[in-house]
Motif scaffolding. Structure first.
Motif, mmCIF file in Angstrom:
data_model
loop_
_atom_site.group_PDB
_atom_site.id
_atom_site.type_symbol
_atom_site.label_atom_id
_atom_site.label_comp_id
_atom_site.label_asym_id
_atom_site.label_seq_id
_atom_site.Cartn_x
_atom_site.Cartn_y
_atom_site.Cartn_z
ATOM 1 N N ARG A 30 -30.966 -41.402 -11.186
ATOM 2 C CA ARG A 30 -30.366 -40.389 -12.049
ATOM 3 C C ARG A 30 -31.400 -39.908 -13.053
ATOM 4 O O ARG A 30 -32.330 -40.636 -13.403
ATOM 5 C CB ARG A 30 -29.175 -40.958 -12.840
ATOM 6 N N HIS A 31 -31.199 -38.683 -13.544
ATOM 7 C CA HIS A 31 -32.017 -38.238 -14.661
ATOM 8 C C HIS A 31 -31.527 -38.950 -15.919
ATOM 9 O O HIS A 31 -30.326 -39.046 -16.169
ATOM 10 C CB HIS A 31 -31.899 -36.726 -14.852
ATOM 11 N N VAL A 32 -32.443 -39.484 -16.690
ATOM 12 C CA VAL A 32 -32.097 -40.252 -17.882
ATOM 13 C C VAL A 32 -32.536 -39.486 -19.120
ATOM 14 O O VAL A 32 -33.703 -39.104 -19.252
ATOM 15 C CB VAL A 32 -32.757 -41.650 -17.863
ATOM 16 N N PHE A 33 -31.588 -39.260 -20.032
ATOM 17 C CA PHE A 33 -31.886 -38.633 -21.316
ATOM 18 C C PHE A 33 -32.164 -39.736 -22.335
ATOM 19 O O PHE A 33 -31.500 -40.777 -22.332
ATOM 20 C CB PHE A 33 -30.706 -37.790 -21.795
ATOM 21 N N SER A 34 -33.141 -39.514 -23.184
ATOM 22 C CA SER A 34 -33.423 -40.465 -24.257
ATOM 23 C C SER A 34 -33.069 -39.803 -25.581
ATOM 24 O O SER A 34 -33.574 -38.720 -25.904
ATOM 25 C CB SER A 34 -34.901 -40.875 -24.243
#
Length: 355
Positions: free
Chosen positions: A303-307
């Protein structure tokens, strides 16, 4: 205001009025015949969705609701008056079950949507209905029938566009407080949030989107552990999920899998719901460590991970824009909640007389 999302109440339809035995006694009408009228139907009990309510607190103090009985039939073929219906206001998003059979009676989603939960009894027939060639002067009538009686269970499931999920102390309350005007309790210990919190987040266009901060789940929540079923049902109606993971936790990837397993075990299509993954509390670590962790999580979860940082409000813009873009492509929240309604569920109270 105390948040209550479960209640059981008894509902009783009104008794039908008795039919009447009467004969015409008029001058110049030597064979007047029977003229007893029918009894009036008893009133019914209806639930009606009220958008200004957010809790089932009222049902903690009132446990029985009864409609008015119908009146007895009158002479001269007069039908008794129909009993007055009883209307009970419930919050939008209330699912109604028969407490004895667990059957879903209806799901009140849209404002003013109305559900009959206890039909009134039918009025008895007057003696005029028993006139025949063999019986020209019937002297009996039928009593009114009792109204329907049942115990119903009310379950409030919040109507929100975005559900914020994660383990306890992942920063969900801090995030919704930073995004909206909601002011949930925030502290540095697990299970600070014991009830769901709703907050309206404004889009760039000015439209509001409802976010729900769901109290922290733990392993075994689908079996009722921790807050368990008490709040897992509140994310059933959300259009998408925002999974918040504490970047400073000993095992962020393990925390992610714990929540995913609970969603899958609970069912109701939650594991298939569109989902965003965000690592929170990156302000508490170096940028290099944050980048390494993001890469590791993306590789492991695909998955794309947002920080982000809910405290310092870092990197909110990219996450929110992705949420807006996805919401524009999804069905409205009401469409996700709507099920196969029974015939006694209507959207307009004016339709009730035709039921």
């Amino acid at each position: 205001m105390k948040f209550v999302d479960l209640a059981e109440v008894a509902v009783i339809g009104g008794q039908g009025g008795d039919g009447m035995v009467s004969f015409r006694r008029e001058k110049y009408v030597p064979a007047g015949g029977p003229s007893g009228g029918n009894g009036g139907n008893g009133g019914s009990v209806y639930l009606i969705a009220e958008p200004n309510l957010q809790t089932l607190l009222d049902f903690k103090y009132a446990h029985q609701f009864k409609a008015k009985p119908g009146e007895r039939g009158g002479p001269s073929n007069r039908t008794g008056a129909r009993g007055e219906d009883r209307y009970i206001e419930v919050p939008c998003g209330t699912a109604v079950y028969d407490a004895d059979t667990d059957e879903l009676l209806g799901d009140l989603i849209t404002p003013k949507q109305t559900l009959c939960v206890a039909a009134g009894g039918k009025g008895g027939l007057g003696n005029r209905h028993f006139l025949s060639n063999r019986n020209r002067a019937p002297e009996h009538a039928l009593p009114g029938l009792p109204g329907e009686e049942r115990t119903i269970r009310l379950e409030l499931k919040l109507l929100a566009e975005v559900g914020i999920i994660g383990l306890p102390n992942a920063g969900k309350s801090t995030l919704i407080a930073a995004l909206s005007a909601a002011r949930p309790k925030i502290a540095d210990y697990p299970f600070t949030t014991l009830v769901p919190n709703l907050g309206v987040v404004r889009k760039p266009t000015g439209d509001g989107t409802v976010f729900a901060d769901i109290p922290g789940l733990i392993e075994g929540a689908h079996d009722g552990l921790g807050l368990g079923h008490e709040f897992l049902r509140h994310i059933e109606r959300t259009r998408l999920l925002l999974h918040l993971v504490d970047a400073t936790a000993p095992d962020p990837l393990g925390d992610y899998h714990t929540i995913q397993q609970e969603l899958e075990a609970y069912g109701q299509g939650l594991s298939d719901r569109p989902q965003f993954l965000a690592l929170n509390k990156i302000d508490a670590m170096s940028s290099e460590d944050a980048e390494v962790l993001v890469e590791m999580m993306e590789e492991a979860t695909q998955r794309h991970v947002f920080s982000i940082s809910a405290v310092t409000r870092q990197h909110f813009d990219g996450l929110l824009q992705a949420i807006w873009d996805t919401l524009d492509q999804l069905e409205p929240a009401e469409a996700i909640a709507i099920q196969n309604y029974p015939a006694n569920l209507v959207s307009d109270p004016a339709e009730l007389r035709s039921l």
